[in-house]
Design an enzyme around this catalytic site. Structure first.
Site, mmCIF file in Angstrom:
data_model
loop_
_atom_site.group_PDB
_atom_site.id
_atom_site.type_symbol
_atom_site.label_atom_id
_atom_site.label_comp_id
_atom_site.label_asym_id
_atom_site.label_seq_id
_atom_site.Cartn_x
_atom_site.Cartn_y
_atom_site.Cartn_z
ATOM 1 N N ASP A 50 2.949 5.460 -6.453
ATOM 2 C CA ASP A 50 3.534 4.992 -5.895
ATOM 3 C C ASP A 50 4.970 4.992 -6.781
ATOM 4 O OD1 ASP A 50 2.293 4.335 -3.159
ATOM 5 O OD2 ASP A 50 1.086 3.750 -4.192
ATOM 6 N N HIS A 75 1.221 -1.254 -0.078
ATOM 7 C CA HIS A 75 -0.282 0.023 0.001
ATOM 8 C C HIS A 75 0.701 1.241 -0.268
ATOM 9 C CE1 HIS A 75 -3.826 2.818 0.406
ATOM 10 N NE2 HIS A 75 -4.286 2.222 1.445
ATOM 11 N N HIS A 95 -2.610 -2.594 -9.746
ATOM 12 C CA HIS A 95 -3.942 -1.771 -8.421
ATOM 13 C C HIS A 95 -4.846 -2.470 -8.334
ATOM 14 C CE1 HIS A 95 -6.391 1.481 -6.939
ATOM 15 N NE2 HIS A 95 -5.216 2.000 -6.498
HETATM 16 N N1 AMX Z 1 4.215 -7.413 -9.098
HETATM 17 C C1 AMX Z 1 4.096 -9.127 -8.961
HETATM 18 N N2 AMX Z 1 3.165 -9.044 -9.394
HETATM 19 C C2 AMX Z 1 1.541 -8.530 -9.098
HETATM 20 C C3 AMX Z 1 1.556 -7.156 -9.030
HETATM 21 C C4 AMX Z 1 2.878 -6.490 -9.461
HETATM 22 N N3 AMX Z 1 3.332 -4.795 -9.242
HETATM 23 N N4 AMX Z 1 0.490 -7.086 -8.882
HETATM 24 C C5 AMX Z 1 0.147 -7.225 -9.252
HETATM 25 N N5 AMX Z 1 0.608 -8.575 -8.928
HETATM 26 C C6 AMX Z 1 0.290 -10.523 -8.809
HETATM 27 C C7 AMX Z 1 -1.261 -10.381 -7.589
HETATM 28 O O1 AMX Z 1 0.222 -10.383 -6.568
HETATM 29 C C8 AMX Z 1 -1.693 -11.494 -7.902
HETATM 30 O O2 AMX Z 1 -1.058 -12.418 -7.490
HETATM 31 P P1 AMX Z 1 -1.428 -14.178 -7.304
HETATM 32 O O3 AMX Z 1 -2.879 -14.928 -8.430
HETATM 33 O O4 AMX Z 1 0.278 -15.064 -7.429
HETATM 34 O O5 AMX Z 1 -1.912 -14.168 -6.008
HETATM 35 C C9 AMX Z 1 -2.134 -11.979 -9.915
HETATM 36 O O6 AMX Z 1 -0.958 -10.789 -9.524
HETATM 37 C C10 AMX Z 1 -3.209 -10.761 -9.311
HETATM 38 O O7 AMX Z 1 -3.125 -8.901 -8.996
HETATM 39 P P2 AMX Z 1 -3.948 -7.780 -8.572
HETATM 40 O O8 AMX Z 1 -5.330 -8.683 -8.198
HETATM 41 O O9 AMX Z 1 -3.821 -7.726 -10.319
HETATM 42 O O10 AMX Z 1 -4.298 -7.655 -8.378
HETATM 43 P P3 AMX Z 1 -4.715 -7.595 -6.615
HETATM 44 O O11 AMX Z 1 -5.752 -6.554 -6.436
HETATM 45 O O12 AMX Z 1 -4.029 -8.556 -6.031
HETATM 46 O O13 AMX Z 1 -3.250 -6.664 -6.223
HETATM 47 C C11 AMX Z 1 -1.848 -4.552 -5.336
HETATM 48 C C12 AMX Z 1 -3.338 -4.994 -6.037
HETATM 49 C C13 AMX Z 1 -1.418 -3.041 -5.409
HETATM 50 C C14 AMX Z 1 -1.619 -5.308 -4.514
HETATM 51 C C15 AMX Z 1 0.040 -5.407 -6.820
HETATM 52 O O14 AMX Z 1 -0.961 -4.587 -7.801
HETATM 53 C C16 AMX Z 1 0.517 -5.306 -6.071
HETATM 54 O O15 AMX Z 1 0.949 -5.773 -5.319
HETATM 55 N N6 AMX Z 1 1.546 -4.222 -6.786
HETATM 56 C C17 AMX Z 1 3.258 -3.979 -5.765
HETATM 57 C C18 AMX Z 1 2.446 -2.762 -4.709
HETATM 58 C C19 AMX Z 1 2.736 -1.835 -5.195
HETATM 59 O O16 AMX Z 1 2.606 -1.030 -5.897
HETATM 60 N N7 AMX Z 1 1.177 -0.857 -3.834
HETATM 61 C C20 AMX Z 1 0.870 0.656 -4.547
HETATM 62 C C21 AMX Z 1 -0.959 -0.437 -4.601
HETATM 63 C C22 AMX Z 1 -1.205 1.729 -5.146
HETATM 64 C C23 AMX Z 1 -1.460 1.888 -3.209
HETATM 65 O O17 AMX Z 1 -2.154 1.384 -2.567
HETATM 66 N N8 AMX Z 1 -1.030 3.262 -2.613
#
Ligand code: AMX
Length: 463
Positions: free
Chosen positions: A401, A300, A346
């Site tokens: 971010d 986050h 996201h």
């Molecule tokens: N890197 C690696 N894997 C990722 C990814 C990333 N940036 N974004 C999504 N994925 C993966 C998920 O972990 C998930 O893996 P799984 O199937 O093995 O569980 C899969 O792709 C599907 O995920 P999703 O439905 O597209 O996203 P989510 O709703 O599960 O997660 C988020 C969203 C933001 C937590 C995720 O994209 C993430 O961890 N991003 C990296 C951290 C980040 O930048 N966070 C900031 C977000 C904005 C904010 O809140 N400030």
């Protein structure tokens, strides 16, 4: 910058305002606050009073006439998937459409990023942008309220030197809870007027959190004390406290930075944590602190610092630059080792985050030739390519971010652990507005039910 803390309440039945006459067991401090507040708060108060009354009546009517209307269903995958996609909250301050991005009170963020945080706070609360008179009124009010209680400096100085700035910030927010008007007046205010005390708290917090953030910044990193600025403009004051000097470019950037991150409806971890906590009538300090704790998670609000760490590691390991193919391989290896690519993806958005685009275009204008920005742009491209190829992430684009740390760093704020504090100051604007509205419309305690795994199994179709 620092002042005395609030006086303790005394008993007083000598009411000075209509409210006080109506609720005659208020303390002397309450009487004063009500009397002074009734004058000073007139502009905002009058608007909100009518707005909340109408909304409460509308909601009561909706529940009475349509309470059984089904507005969606819950799928098993959502039980195990963090409730993502489940529409089970009402939030009027802003919407996050997967294909359009953030809109505040119906206005797309791309139409608002030149506005100032004071205007956005007013818009979030009232659904109208303030006119000049209202904006001046709000600015004067915030200017008067911004002095931090005297116990904050020793609190910050007493923490271990390596304390995370987010912990320092949040510990101070929680400690300032003793200033809460809502906590003091809770015993005497009827439920439908709790928002009036919450609004006082919200204004104080809106005024003081940037001052606190700048104090955390300068003390945590041993920077020299800054001469106290005396600016009516919230952002200019904040920018000067952070940098220790007037810098028009940084001020403009900070204004956009705060505005684009001021609210993101109520389902994100920060706003949701604050909303649930506030639903118990914990005061805005407790609620904001809960939200900040949620924000301090790596996937986050800490993603900005993690993205910057990734960039710095690249710069350090490959000082003469990196080609795209090699960068893609580094990112593939990162995914293969089970780590996320910070600053990408996201939970709701399915397009490139407009907030990222707004700040990127500002960065392009200000920092086009900077090696750090050029490297970041390489990572934006390679990260999206690798996430598309990987096929898991539903949003393969850089998120907000991935740019906030870059613009802060290039503006001279180089201490990357501090970035989440600035994110917290920004998001608290929406959180505080949401808090006041929730109390104003009488939102009840949040209490969903849970299912055990065996109950889920029992629901499965029998083969
Ligand atoms: N890197 C690696 N894997 C990722 C990814 C990333 N940036 N974004 C999504 N994925 C993966 C998920 O972990 C998930 O893996 P799984 O199937 O093995 O569980 C899969 O792709 C599907 O995920 P999703 O439905 O597209 O996203 P989510 O709703 O599960 O997660 C988020 C969203 C933001 C937590 C995720 O994209 C993430 O961890 N991003 C990296 C951290 C980040 O930048 N966070 C900031 C977000 C904005 C904010 O809140 N400030």
């Amino acid at each position: 910058m620092f002042g005395k803390s609030n006086i303790q309440p005394e008993t007083c039945h000598n009411a000075g305002t209509n409210w006080a006459i109506q609720y005659n067991s208020v303390s002397r401090r309450d009487c004063l606050l009500l009397a002074v507040g009734a004058l000073q708060m007139d502009l905002l108060h009058t608007r909100l009073e009518a707005q909340f009354r109408e909304t409460r009546e509308e909601i009561a009517g909706l529940i009475r006439d349509h309470g059984d209307l089904a507005i969606g269903s819950v799928h098993l995958a959502q039980l195990f998937g963090g409730m993502r996609g489940l529409r089970a909250l009402v939030c009027d301050t802003s919407t996050v459409d997967p294909e359009l991005g953030l809109a505040i009170r119906g206005l797309p963020i791309k139409q608002l990023h030149d506005r100032c945080p004071e205007e956005i706070f007013w818009l979030l609360l009232t659904s109208f942008l303030p006119d000049d008179r209202e904006l001046s009124f709000l600015r004067e009010r915030l200017h008067d309220l911004r002095t931090l209680p005297g116990y904050i400096a020793p609190l910050l100085d007493g923490m271990p030197a390596d304390t995370h700035p987010m912990t320092m910030f949040n510990a101070a927010v929680l400690t300032m809870q003793r200033e809460s008007h809502m906590a003091t007046r809770y015993r005497t205010l009827p439920r439908e007027l709790l928002w009036t005390a919450a609004l006082e708290d919200a204004l104080e917090m809106f005024a003081r959190l940037p001052v606190l953030a700048a104090e955390v910044y300068r003390r945590r990193y041993g920077l020299p004390t800054v001469e106290e600025p005396d600016e009516m403009d919230w952002t200019r004051d904040f920018a000067m406290r952070l940098l220790g000097r007037n810098d028009a470019g940084f001020e403009e950037l900070l204004r956009s930075y705060v505005v684009v991150q001021s609210d993101h409806e109520s389902g994100n971890v920060f706003a949701f944590s604050a909303h649930i906590t506030g639903s118990t009538h914990a005061d805005p300090y407790y609620a904001c602190s809960a939200g900040l704790n949620g924000l301090a998670g790596h996937i986050h609000g800490l993603a900005a610092q993690d993205f910057m760490r990734f960039l710095f590691d690249l710069q350090q390991d490959l000082p003469s630059g990196v080609d795209q193919a090699f960068l893609r391989q580094i990112l593939r290896d990162r995914l293969a080792s089970g780590r996320v690519i910070p600053g990408f993806g996201h939970a709701v958005l399915r397009l490139q985050d407009p907030r990222f685009e707004i700040l990127s275009s500002r960065a392009s204008a200000l920092f086009a030739g900077e090696p750090l920005f050029l490297l970041a742009r390489q990572v934006y491209q390679a990260g999206t390519q690798v996430l598309v190829e990987h096929g898991r992430a539903r949003n393969p684009y850089p998120n907000v971010d991935a740019i906030t740390g870059v613009v802060l760093n290039l503006s001279g704020i180089r201490e990357l652990e501090f970035y989440t504090v600035l994110f917290g100051v920004s998001l608290s604007i929406g959180m505080l507005a949401q808090y006041v509205i929730s109390r104003g419309i009488g939102s009840p305690i949040v209490r969903p039910r849970s299912l055990s795994l065996s109950e889920v199994r029992a629901m499965l179709p029998q083969s």
